[in-house]
Design a protein around this motif. Structure first.
Motif, mmCIF file in Angstrom:
data_model
loop_
_atom_site.group_PDB
_atom_site.id
_atom_site.type_symbol
_atom_site.label_atom_id
_atom_site.label_comp_id
_atom_site.label_asym_id
_atom_site.label_seq_id
_atom_site.Cartn_x
_atom_site.Cartn_y
_atom_site.Cartn_z
ATOM 1 N N SER A 42 0.816 -1.219 0.000
ATOM 2 C CA SER A 42 0.000 0.000 0.000
ATOM 3 C C SER A 42 0.848 1.267 0.000
ATOM 4 C CB SER A 42 -0.936 0.016 1.212
ATOM 5 O OG SER A 42 -0.192 0.007 2.410
ATOM 6 N N ARG A 100 -3.536 0.022 -6.603
ATOM 7 C CA ARG A 100 -4.608 0.333 -5.659
ATOM 8 C C ARG A 100 -4.081 0.498 -4.240
ATOM 9 N NH1 ARG A 100 -8.955 -3.417 -6.388
ATOM 10 N NH2 ARG A 100 -9.778 -2.705 -4.389
ATOM 11 N N ASN A 101 -4.677 1.440 -3.522
ATOM 12 C CA ASN A 101 -4.330 1.720 -2.126
ATOM 13 C C ASN A 101 -2.925 2.284 -1.928
ATOM 14 O OD1 ASN A 101 -6.871 0.752 -1.159
ATOM 15 N ND2 ASN A 101 -6.101 -1.349 -1.349
ATOM 16 N N GLU A 133 -11.355 5.626 -8.665
ATOM 17 C CA GLU A 133 -12.355 5.771 -7.604
ATOM 18 C C GLU A 133 -11.708 6.105 -6.262
ATOM 19 O OE1 GLU A 133 -15.991 3.221 -5.501
ATOM 20 O OE2 GLU A 133 -14.907 2.385 -7.213
ATOM 21 N N ASN A 134 -12.309 7.074 -5.580
ATOM 22 C CA ASN A 134 -11.861 7.507 -4.258
ATOM 23 C C ASN A 134 -10.461 8.127 -4.238
ATOM 24 O OD1 ASN A 134 -14.259 6.786 -3.012
ATOM 25 N ND2 ASN A 134 -13.550 4.729 -2.511
ATOM 26 N N CYS A 135 -10.032 8.659 -5.374
ATOM 27 C CA CYS A 135 -8.789 9.447 -5.398
ATOM 28 C C CYS A 135 -9.192 10.881 -5.027
ATOM 29 C CB CYS A 135 -8.126 9.376 -6.769
ATOM 30 S SG CYS A 135 -7.498 7.736 -7.178
ATOM 31 N N ARG A 136 -9.330 11.119 -3.754
ATOM 32 C CA ARG A 136 -10.003 12.313 -3.247
ATOM 33 C C ARG A 136 -9.223 13.607 -3.440
ATOM 34 N NH1 ARG A 136 -12.645 9.812 2.321
ATOM 35 N NH2 ARG A 136 -13.805 8.141 1.272
ATOM 36 N N TRP A 150 -1.240 4.927 -1.004
ATOM 37 C CA TRP A 150 -1.513 6.215 -0.358
ATOM 38 C C TRP A 150 -0.329 7.170 -0.388
ATOM 39 C CZ3 TRP A 150 1.451 7.404 3.936
ATOM 40 C CH2 TRP A 150 2.129 6.339 4.542
ATOM 41 N N TYR A 177 -7.348 2.827 -7.621
ATOM 42 C CA TYR A 177 -8.409 2.893 -6.608
ATOM 43 C C TYR A 177 -7.847 3.213 -5.224
ATOM 44 C CZ TYR A 177 -11.955 1.050 -3.384
ATOM 45 O OH TYR A 177 -12.847 0.899 -2.358
ATOM 46 N N ASN A 178 -8.481 4.180 -4.560
ATOM 47 C CA ASN A 178 -8.145 4.506 -3.172
ATOM 48 C C ASN A 178 -6.747 5.104 -2.992
ATOM 49 O OD1 ASN A 178 -10.105 4.399 -1.233
ATOM 50 N ND2 ASN A 178 -9.393 2.511 -0.298
ATOM 51 N N CYS A 179 -6.216 5.732 -4.014
ATOM 52 C CA CYS A 179 -4.937 6.446 -3.874
ATOM 53 C C CYS A 179 -5.270 7.860 -3.388
ATOM 54 C CB CYS A 179 -4.186 6.470 -5.198
ATOM 55 S SG CYS A 179 -3.666 4.833 -5.758
ATOM 56 N N ASN A 180 -5.480 7.983 -2.104
ATOM 57 C CA ASN A 180 -6.080 9.184 -1.513
ATOM 58 C C ASN A 180 -5.277 10.459 -1.700
ATOM 59 O OD1 ASN A 180 -8.308 7.774 -0.550
ATOM 60 N ND2 ASN A 180 -7.274 7.207 1.342
#
Length: 217
Positions: free
Chosen positions: A92, A110-111, A152-155, A113, A131-134
């Protein structure tokens, strides 16, 4: 040194690959708890597996892989420019694609961070999963993804940069700070833009072969 076949170092106590520059087979580096680097290795003809090797963090001098790369140990690429296969990161904390410009398979990060951008990567032939790489802010110089692109969810993502074409589905659900689709022109399947609260511009979009989901946007 050149090795024309496979090299299996599973559970080896080796610390480095030393003077090996080219390997024309599969490289297995699993449970190598003392391994610190790939030595002078620059070219790999087959697949490479680097798993459960806690002391190796980078790809070192490796420039080209003509196979798949699987790793839950590497955190960043340094000199690597091309992968003629797939790369799936099992960690991650992956953080840097370095000089990678092209991957002729799928890319799964994915993930991740710690990843803030995609460096100078321009082309992914198959699917690209982020996905989810914030903390991802930008996909920089990426121009084309051959199949699905999952963001998705790359905020923290604000822009799609130079991206022009996605040959599958584009998922941008939960990209809370995304403002525009920028230079994107073509998407072969669906575009999912659910919960993209700051989106106010579809940019240069010309053609969607699938549907467009803008719910809660």
């Amino acid at each position: 040194m050149i090795i024309k076949g496979n090299l299996n170092l599973k559970k080896s106590s080796i610390e480095s690959l030393g003077k090996i520059k080219k390997l024309y087979g599969t490289l297995v580096l699993e449970d190598c708890v003392f391994l610190e680097n790939l030595g002078k290795l620059e070219y790999l003809e087959g697949n490479i597996y680097i798993n459960n090797c806690p002391n190796i963090k980078t790809s070192g001098r490796l420039k080209k892989i003509k196979g798949n790369l699987e790793s839950n140990s590497l955190r960043e690429f340094t000199e690597l420019e091309e992968i003629i296969g797939n790369f799936s990161s099992g960690i991650s904390g992956f953080e840097n694609l370095g000089k990678l410009k092209k991957i002729e398979g799928y890319l799964n990060l994915r993930n991740s961070w710690r990843l803030y951008n995609t460096g100078i990567l321009e082309y992914v032939e198959k699917s690209f999963i982020l996905y989810n790489c914030n903390n991802l802010i930008s996909i920089n110089k990426l121009i084309e993804v051959g199949k699905d692109l999952n963001l998705e969810n790359c905020r923290s993502l604000k822009t799609l940069g130079k991206l022009e074409k996605v040959g599958g589905e584009l998922n941008l659900e939960g990209c809370l700070t995304l403002e525009s689709l920028g230079e994107l022109k073509f998407v072969k399947e669906n575009i999912i833009l659910k919960n993209c609260n700051k989106l106010n511009d579809l940019g240069q979009l010309e053609f969607i072969k699938g549907g467009l989901n803008l719910s809660a946007t």
